[in-house]
Design an enzyme around this catalytic site. Structure first.
Site: not given
Ligand code: FCB
Length: 443
Positions: A78, A122, A167, A293, A295, A353
């Site tokens: 990606r 992005h 995002e 994504n 985290y 991600e």
């Protein structure tokens, strides 16, 4: 059983990157200026005054980077396409030399048996479009759709998976509300308009991509985060629910339900004047896949409540933290995937991600990043649990291939599977990359 065996055949194991974070060569071959060029040149915006002018020099070293992915054993990649390379001022005349770079990259990836998953946006908006008003202006969404159509028309014969926007929360909140990311504006009302236009860009971009090439699958990459209330105090729970609306549902409800979350809209007193008839139909057109994504989580509280008033703390602040200061919370990945699958009946899902920055050390030519291996292993296990619970998970992209320019944090956080020596541009596989390769090959 290896973790890779928990997933279905054809599972994509990839790494993710973004153009501005790795490419460098900001003036090469007619590339235009982006908002990140301008923002990162402005003193005070980037830690240590770091510059992305060279970054990983991927624009020149891309063949080496494809070879590294092959060496690790990845079967997906990606990356993002830099809008100002393709349309230097955002609209108007296309720059074939800029697109040519991605053309060569795609061919090399396919040749290496690596499936390309490009992201169209992005964060590197052409500065010309920001000068004309940026995402708070509706015309930026139209410009994105034109750009998306042009790129997919060129590459769509070979590239079958496309991510529209990376995002949206970060684009909008960090860029326009808090000013921590480009373009560095602090304007709550502009941020509300920007949010809608970014989502509109997703919808119109998806239409344009599908019209430009046959058989392309299109989705979005949405950052998601668990919002854990500090305690069972109703005020803490209320704030956590609202934060969930602002962070997660503001961007998921429109794509899956064709509406913005009622509680969030009321709390922000938003009149939705910029939402025109038909917009939400375009935004909620079925996606072929969705990317998440993930985290960390954040613990949230109502600051008007004193600790003495809090009944029972739901969380102790004792989770380990990363270089970014983010808590390590693998269960959150499972919980969010399961929850969203229940709430929205998800199409095929990719973790677009997940990864971690720790203070790596290069010692005698090696990086023994056992902590990253454990982090990844725990998150893969959480994803496998979600898969076993019915989430249609089809792939997993590690953030990131190699240490790179981490936006406002500059080069301090090292997220890579591969160590980048920023003086020599040498790449060194960290132990985690070798472990990952072994896991994949056992799958
Ligand atoms: C995400 C971004 C990515 C990278 C990671 C650490 O929010 O999409 O570019 O910065 O965080």
């Amino acid at each position: 059983m290896s973790i890779a065996q928990s997933f279905s055949d054809g599972f994509v194991w990839g790494a993710a990157t973004a153009a501005f974070q790795i490419e460098g060569a900001l003036d090469a071959d007619g590339r235009g200026e982006s908002i990140w060029d301008r923002f990162s040149r402005t003193p005070g915006n980037i830690r240590n005054g770091d510059s992305a002018a060279i970054a990983c020099d991927h624009y020149n070293l891309w063949q080496k980077d494809v070879a590294i992915m092959k060496e690790i054993g990845l079967n997906g990649y990606r990356f993002s396409i830099s809008w100002p390379r393709v349309f230097p001022s955002g609209t108007g005349k296309m720059n074939p030399a800029g697109l040519g770079f991605y053309d060569r990259l795609v061919d090399a990836l396919l040749e290496a048996g690596i499936t390309p998953f490009p992201t169209l946006y992005h964060w590197d908006l052409p500065q010309g479009l920001e000068d004309a008003g940026g995402w708070p202006r509706r015309s930026t969404a139209y410009a994105f759709a034109d750009y998306a159509g042009a790129v997919v028309e060129h590459l769509g014969d070979r590239v079958k998976h496309w991510v529209t926007i990376n995002e949206p929360w970060c684009v909008v909140e960090l860029g326009y509300r808090f000013g921590e990311h480009a373009p560095g504006r602090r304007d709550a009302s502009a941020a509300l308009d920007a949010a809608h236009h970014v989502m509109l860009a997703h919808g119109l971009g998806m239409q344009a991509a599908k019209a430009a090439a046959s058989g392309v699958a299109v989705g979005i990459a949405k950052n998601v985060d668990v919002k854990t209330p500090r305690s069972t105090h109703p005020a803490d729970i209320r704030v956590a629910a609202l934060e969930d609306a602002f962070r997660n549902r503001w961007y998921l409800d429109p794509v899956f339900r064709g509406e913005y979350p009622h509680d969030g809209v009321v709390a922000r007193n938003w009149d939705q004047a910029c939402v025109l008839p038909g917009d939400l139909d375009a935004i909620s057109a079925p996606m072929d896949f969705v990317g998440f994504n993930y985290y960390s989580r954040t613990v949230v509280q109502d600051n008007s409540v004193s600790d003495a008033e809090r009944p029972r703390p739901l969380v102790e602040a004792d989770l380990p933290r990363t270089t970014m200061g983010w808590e390590v919370y693998p269960d959150g990945l499972r919980d969010l995937l399961v929850r969203f699958n229940g709430d929205y009946q998800l199409p095929p899902v990719y973790v677009t991600e997940n990864g971690v920055a720790f203070p790596d050390q290069l010692v005698d030519g090696a990086v023994h990043d056992e902590n990253r291996r454990v982090y990844l292993e725990q998150h893969f296990a959480a994803a496998a649990e979600a898969h076993a619970a019915g989430v249609p998970l089809r792939g997993y992209f590690i953030w990131t291939l190699m240490d790179n320019f981490e936006w406002a944090m500059g080069y301090t956080p090292r997220f890579g599977l591969v160590w980048t020596d920023f003086d020599t541009q040498e790449r060194i596989l960290k132990d985690s990359a070798r472990w990952l390769g072994e896991e994949i090959s056992r799958g």
